[in-house]
Design an enzyme around this catalytic site. Structure first.
Site, PDB file in Angstrom:
ATOM      1  NE  ARG A 250      46.860   8.356  30.125  1.00 32.95           N
ATOM      2  CZ  ARG A 250      46.787   9.233  31.113  1.00 32.95           C
ATOM      3  NH1 ARG A 250      47.907   9.726  31.632  1.00 32.95           N
ATOM      4  NH2 ARG A 250      45.624   9.637  31.577  1.00 32.95           N
ATOM      5  CD  GLU A 279      53.806   3.359  34.228  1.00 33.30           C
ATOM      6  OE1 GLU A 279      53.183   3.590  35.275  1.00 33.30           O
ATOM      7  OE2 GLU A 279      53.995   4.195  33.324  1.00 33.30           O
ATOM      8  CG  HIS A 297      52.742   6.615  36.659  1.00 35.42           C
ATOM      9  ND1 HIS A 297      52.157   5.800  35.720  1.00 35.42           N
ATOM     10  CD2 HIS A 297      51.955   7.725  36.711  1.00 35.42           C
ATOM     11  CE1 HIS A 297      51.056   6.375  35.243  1.00 35.42           C
ATOM     12  NE2 HIS A 297      50.921   7.545  35.831  1.00 35.42           N
TER      13      HIS A 297
END
Length: 363
Positions: A250, A279, A297
């Protein structure tokens, strides 16, 4: 009120109305829904992240379930709207659900699905790829070649780190962390130090047990070792690969402002990031760091995994609509992924099943 969004409709006369906020890989998930009398509406709007207002407009006045994405803010507003429309199921196309207010879902009686057990190896592979790319400075070397700067071999050109025989540190030895550790231990003969609240017994046995330790011994090689650290700081102190930081978990677990400062001050320190603190944005300066590898990602981005995630998310929603029980072990979802046989009559993984009092499958 948001403008109407573009949607692609499958089986328009279906009894159950299911929304997917994004087009997802593969076609099996689509077929599984329409074969069970679902009208499937897939949002095809050219917009990376849908707003809460966008999703409310998709839900409309009647909706049985939604397949959503981890970039969406599923809280009180959306679960309230879904409940008013008669919906009882939402599933993230992700194993994580930090974008979901599970308490709000419980309040409105909405089952929340996720997709574990299908992206473990794929995510671990990317973490291993970033480790190797950072250690051997592959991205820098690639850019150097493409810029036409290579004049010939030099003794000091892009000297990096040898992984073999070093110590890899893993913080969080769950499914993905353990898979990554095994890859680094077996692939590069690295020793292991890990930190986790729970003892990773299977991982420990793999490192020194019959499977790998005996293989090394039989080949006359130095055995690898493992150690369970008492703190994260101990991992950072003792891991030789502390000079390479990899994050595929994360984004917010790393302070990117501090990271940029550290990268500037320590050119030999390298980092590989798949996720980011804010993000989809990176903190100023990170993109300029030659000792940072940044990817968008993509840890779960293998064809098999992404298609499997879409299938599990669809079956979570379908199972709740049809009144199926919850699968007994969400980490063993292979029966749902077998394209040669019908999936079990169960929801693969509902994270709030206990809170909602949902029954568990006897299969």
């Amino acid at each position: 009120m948001a403008k109407p969004l573009q949607v692609e409709v499958y089986n328009p006369n279906g009894k159950y109305r299911v929304i997917s906020t994004k087009s997802m890989p593969g076609t099996r998930w689509i077929n599984l829904l329409i074969e069970q009398d679902c009208r499937l509406e897939i949002c095809t709007q050219k917009k990376t992240i849908l707003s809460v207002e966008d999703i409310i407009s998709l839900i409309g006045d009647r909706c049985d379930g939604v397949i959503g994405q981890l970039t969406e803010d599923w809280g009180e507003t959306l679960f309230s709207a879904l409940s008013r429309a008669g919906g009882k199921a939402f599933s993230n196309m992700a194993v994580g659900y930090n974008n979901v207010d599970v308490n709000a879902a419980n309040k409105y009686g909405v089952a929340v699905g996720n997709t574990p057990g299908v992206l473990t190896e794929t995510t671990a592979e990317l973490a291993a790829s970033l480790s190797l790319a950072a250690a051997r400075r592959i991205v820098e070397a690639d850019e150097f070649m493409r810029a036409g700067l290579y004049d010939g071999w030099l003794p000091h050109l892009f000297v990096g780190n040898l992984l073999k025989g070093q110590t890899v540190g893993v913080i969080g030895a769950g499914r993905i962390g353990s898979a990554y550790a095994r890859m680094m231990v077996e692939g590069f003969k690295m020793n292991l130090i890990y930190y986790d609240l729970y003892q990773a017994t299977r991982l420990e046995k793999f490192v020194t047990g019959m499977s790998y330790g005996q293989f090394l011994k039989a080949n006359g090689e130095q055995p690898v070792t493992w150690k369970r650290a008492s703190s994260m700081d101990e991992v950072l102190r003792e891991a030789d690969v502390e000079a390479i930081l990899i994050n595929c978990s994360r984004g917010p677990v790393i302070d990117e402002v501090a990271l940029v400062e550290h990268l500037r001050a320590n050119p030999m320190f390298r980092v590989g990031l798949d996720v980011f603190e804010d993000e989809p944005y990176m903190k100023p300066g990170l993109s300029e760091m030659k000792n940072a590898i940044v990817v968008p990602h993509i840890a779960s981005a293998s064809k098999w995994t992404r298609e499997g995630m879409a299938t599990l998310a669809a079956l979570n929603v379908l199972g709740k609509i049809k009144g199926y029980p919850i699968w007994g072990d969400p980490n063993r979802v292979e029966p749902f992924l077998d394209e040669n046989s019908p999936p079990p009559a169960a929801c693969p993984s509902i994270v709030n099943s206990k809170a909602l009092g949902l029954p568990v499958s006897k299969l």
